[in-house]
Write a protein that holds these residues in place. Sequence first.
Motif, short mmCIF file in Angstrom:
data_model
loop_
_atom_site.label_atom_id
_atom_site.label_comp_id
_atom_site.label_asym_id
_atom_site.label_seq_id
_atom_site.Cartn_x
_atom_site.Cartn_y
_atom_site.Cartn_z
N ILE A 1 -12.01 -6.56 -21.55
CA ILE A 1 -12.00 -5.58 -20.46
C ILE A 1 -13.28 -5.66 -19.60
CG2 ILE A 1 -12.14 -3.08 -19.98
CD1 ILE A 1 -10.41 -2.67 -22.54
N LEU A 2 -14.41 -5.87 -20.25
CA LEU A 2 -15.70 -5.80 -19.52
C LEU A 2 -15.80 -6.91 -18.48
CD1 LEU A 2 -17.99 -4.99 -22.57
CD2 LEU A 2 -17.56 -3.47 -20.61
N PRO A 3 -16.47 -6.62 -17.36
CA PRO A 3 -16.60 -7.66 -16.33
C PRO A 3 -17.40 -8.85 -16.85
CG PRO A 3 -17.88 -5.69 -15.75
CD PRO A 3 -17.11 -5.36 -16.97
N GLU A 4 -17.04 -10.01 -16.38
CA GLU A 4 -17.65 -11.27 -16.82
C GLU A 4 -19.18 -11.23 -16.71
OE1 GLU A 4 -17.98 -15.01 -18.31
OE2 GLU A 4 -16.21 -13.74 -18.34
N LEU B 1 -17.28 2.16 -18.41
CA LEU B 1 -18.50 1.38 -18.15
C LEU B 1 -18.18 0.16 -17.29
CD1 LEU B 1 -20.17 1.64 -21.66
CD2 LEU B 1 -20.97 2.71 -19.55
N ALA B 2 -17.00 -0.41 -17.51
CA ALA B 2 -16.61 -1.59 -16.72
C ALA B 2 -16.46 -1.23 -15.24
CB ALA B 2 -15.30 -2.15 -17.26
N ASP B 3 -16.00 0.00 -14.98
CA ASP B 3 -15.72 0.41 -13.59
C ASP B 3 -16.88 1.13 -12.92
OD1 ASP B 3 -13.23 -0.60 -13.97
OD2 ASP B 3 -12.24 1.32 -14.35
N LEU B 4 -17.89 1.51 -13.70
CA LEU B 4 -19.00 2.30 -13.15
C LEU B 4 -19.73 1.50 -12.07
CD1 LEU B 4 -20.27 5.10 -13.77
CD2 LEU B 4 -21.94 3.91 -15.19
N SER B 5 -20.01 2.17 -10.95
CA SER B 5 -20.71 1.47 -9.87
C SER B 5 -21.80 2.37 -9.27
CB SER B 5 -19.70 1.07 -8.79
OG SER B 5 -20.35 0.43 -7.74
N PRO B 6 -23.08 1.98 -9.33
CA PRO B 6 -23.56 0.78 -10.00
C PRO B 6 -23.45 0.95 -11.51
CG PRO B 6 -25.43 2.10 -9.27
CD PRO B 6 -24.19 2.81 -8.80
N GLY B 7 -23.13 -0.13 -12.17
CA GLY B 7 -22.91 -0.06 -13.61
C GLY B 7 -24.04 -0.73 -14.38
#
Length: 296
Positions: free
Chosen positions: A249-252, A199-205
């Motif tokens: 891990i998750l983006p800020e 989920l952190a890397d999914l684009s668009p997420g």
Amino acid sequence: MRKLSDILKQQYGEKVYKISLTSGCTCPNRDGKVGFGGCSFCSEGGSGEFASVAGDINVQIEEAKARIRKKTSADHFIAYFQSFSNTYGDVDTLRKLYEKVVRREDIAILSIGTRPDCLGGDVLEMLRDLNEVKPVWIELGLQTMHDETAERMNRGYPLTVFEDAVNRLKSAGIQVIVHVIFGLPGETREDMLQTIRYLADLSPGPDGIKLQMLNVLKGTELGRQYEEKPFPLLSLEEYTDIVAESIRILPEEMVIHRMTGDGPGDLLIAPDWVRNKKNVLNTINRKIKEKQDAFC
Ligand code: SF4
């Protein structure tokens, strides 16, 4: 960490309360369109035990507000349709319902829980229109990125369907919130963190995430299996450690909507420690701080 409550307070100048409402929709994983029996952890209330009884939406909103009024004089509310799949039904009927909601002064945000396979073109068009009046959030119960686990728990769709839905929702300018459950039978800590990395890397997420410990409930398939032969569940220590690691891990920019759930206490079989929400949150916050200190 971007906490939802802080962001809303900043935007609206006060605490924004969620009111749980009922659309009257069912779920294609229960009525036979996709499957029968539903997801193995889902209770008869369609994973939303606190919603109002279906009825005129303005009456539901007024009644929910009256209940909240005892503790607040807030003016802004999130209209939350959590139970079942709230984009599963006749689109004209759904449009009339949701239009009434977004046109109300007191509703700041429309939040709709649904399945990724209930988001056809006509639904997307409706959501895009509603989103022009008030922000619309779509909440998707992914629970895990692993198709093998998803099959075991009878989720009824593969990961590709989720990815396609997120793509189309984001293209339509709709905010997406993903639900993840930790502790699903057969999953290791690494499997759970893989879902978070995915989920952190999914684009668009997704824009936001809700994390929850698996609650084994009465009246569910998992509850039946557990009572027949109890299977291992995460301990408080294990769960809170996975949540703290997920936050690292998750983006800020991903908004944390929830780090532990509000399950229906009267239906809960196990684990018992989820009942003490305050203790769960305190433990998570302590572990987040420890990880921050360790990485500074
Ligand atoms: S999709 Fe949602 S409402 Fe339907 S069975 Fe699964 S958890 Fe329950």
